[in-house]
Design a protein around this motif. Structure first.
Motif, PDB file in Angstrom:
ATOM      1  N   GLU A 181       3.417   1.836  14.772  1.00 51.74           N
ATOM      2  CA  GLU A 181       4.416   2.742  14.204  1.00 51.74           C
ATOM      3  C   GLU A 181       4.828   2.288  12.801  1.00 51.74           C
ATOM      4  N   GLN A 182       4.904   0.975  12.601  1.00 55.60           N
ATOM      5  CA  GLN A 182       5.230   0.446  11.271  1.00 55.60           C
ATOM      6  C   GLN A 182       4.149   0.778  10.239  1.00 55.60           C
ATOM      7  N   LYS A 183       2.938   0.984  10.709  1.00 56.62           N
ATOM      8  CA  LYS A 183       1.825   1.352   9.825  1.00 56.62           C
ATOM      9  C   LYS A 183       1.761   2.860   9.592  1.00 56.62           C
ATOM     10  N   GLY A 184       2.691   3.625  10.197  1.00 55.13           N
ATOM     11  CA  GLY A 184       2.759   5.070   9.959  1.00 55.13           C
ATOM     12  C   GLY A 184       2.304   5.938  11.115  1.00 55.13           C
ATOM     13  N   LEU A 185       2.026   5.341  12.273  1.00 53.83           N
ATOM     14  CA  LEU A 185       1.568   6.116  13.426  1.00 53.83           C
ATOM     15  C   LEU A 185       2.759   6.791  14.101  1.00 53.83           C
ATOM     16  N   GLU A 186       2.590   8.068  14.439  1.00 49.21           N
ATOM     17  CA  GLU A 186       3.621   8.771  15.205  1.00 49.21           C
ATOM     18  C   GLU A 186       2.953   9.708  16.212  1.00 49.21           C
ATOM     19  N   PRO A 187       3.458   9.726  17.442  1.00 54.31           N
ATOM     20  CA  PRO A 187       2.856  10.597  18.463  1.00 54.31           C
ATOM     21  C   PRO A 187       3.308  12.045  18.264  1.00 54.31           C
ATOM     22  N   TYR A 210      -1.936  12.157  17.797  1.00 53.01           N
ATOM     23  CA  TYR A 210      -1.213  11.245  16.904  1.00 53.01           C
ATOM     24  C   TYR A 210      -1.389  11.651  15.442  1.00 53.01           C
ATOM     25  N   LEU A 211      -0.348  11.337  14.662  1.00 50.90           N
ATOM     26  CA  LEU A 211      -0.360  11.527  13.207  1.00 50.90           C
ATOM     27  C   LEU A 211      -0.248  10.153  12.553  1.00 50.90           C
ATOM     28  N   LEU A 212      -0.913   9.997  11.410  1.00 52.68           N
ATOM     29  CA  LEU A 212      -0.791   8.769  10.622  1.00 52.68           C
ATOM     30  C   LEU A 212      -0.309   9.158   9.235  1.00 52.68           C
ATOM     31  N   ASN A 213       0.949   8.805   8.936  1.00 53.25           N
ATOM     32  CA  ASN A 213       1.589   9.176   7.667  1.00 53.25           C
ATOM     33  C   ASN A 213       1.489  10.686   7.417  1.00 53.25           C
ATOM     34  N   GLY A 214       1.720  11.471   8.468  1.00 56.54           N
ATOM     35  CA  GLY A 214       1.711  12.920   8.351  1.00 56.54           C
ATOM     36  C   GLY A 214       0.337  13.553   8.468  1.00 56.54           C
TER      37      GLY A 214
END
Length: 198
Positions: free
Chosen positions: A138-144, A182-186
């Motif tokens: 999550e700190q690297k930009g991952l969001e479910p 999942y999204l990575l930085n949008g």
């Protein structure tokens, strides 16, 4: 043997005066130079305006080239800065993508532990490890993606099957999520695999 008479003859021959010949040539040269300079002055008076126009045209052309070059360089600088930012933000994308199945395995393991009534300490230990891994990603930009109950959207979801809608308000919405997206930085790095109610 040379005769004294012969010697006297050569001595008595008049020599040409080199100063006089040189002076005449010099005068002719000076006259030609004066004429040339008069012609140049006349030409220069006539062409000063033309020269000024030519110089102004060259100045405008060089200024235009400079402005275009400056603009191109500025665009290049902005583009490379944007590419660097994008590269930095998505540099770890392939690593994070390869860790997504591990997150899925943790979710399945936790569900299996709950279904088989495994002791609380083991379940708690598994959840701690799962949370630690997820927080790092999550700190690297991952969001479910939050897909359950949302309208089906082909930009975010892959429908693996359809079922009849149990109620009218669920029609066209995601009924169940088989695999979380999942999204990575949008940016979408994995679409959610969903079951759609129709």
């Amino acid at each position: 043997m040379t005769n004294k008479k012969d010697k006297n003859i050569t001595d008595e021959m008049p020599e040409e005066n080199p100063v006089n010949v040189q002076g005449e040539d010099q005068q002719a040269q000076n006259a030609a130079d004066n004429e040339d300079s008069k012609k140049k002055k006349k030409k220069s008076k006539l062409t000063e305006a033309e020269e000024l126009k030519e110089l102004q045209y060259q100045y405008a052309e060089l200024n235009d080239k400079y402005l275009r070059l400056f603009s191109e360089f500025d665009n290049f600088r902005k583009r490379t800065n944007k590419e660097k930012v994008e590269l930095i933000s998505t540099a770890s994308e392939s690593v994070i993508e390869s860790l997504l199945p591990v997150l899925d395995d943790f979710n399945r393991a936790r569900k299996a532990f709950q279904d088989h009534n495994v002791d609380e300490q083991t379940l708690h230990g598994l959840e701690l490890i799962q949370n630690k891994l997820f927080k790092t990603l999550e700190q690297k930009g991952l969001e479910p993606m939050d897909s359950l109950g949302k309208p089906f959207d082909t930009d975010f979801h892959d429908a693996i099957t359809q079922i009849p809608a149990p109620s009218e308000d669920l029609k066209g919405k995601v009924f169940d999520v088989a695999e979380k997206g999942y999204l990575l930085n949008g940016k979408i790095i994995r679409h959610a695999k969903v079951i759609v109610a129709v």
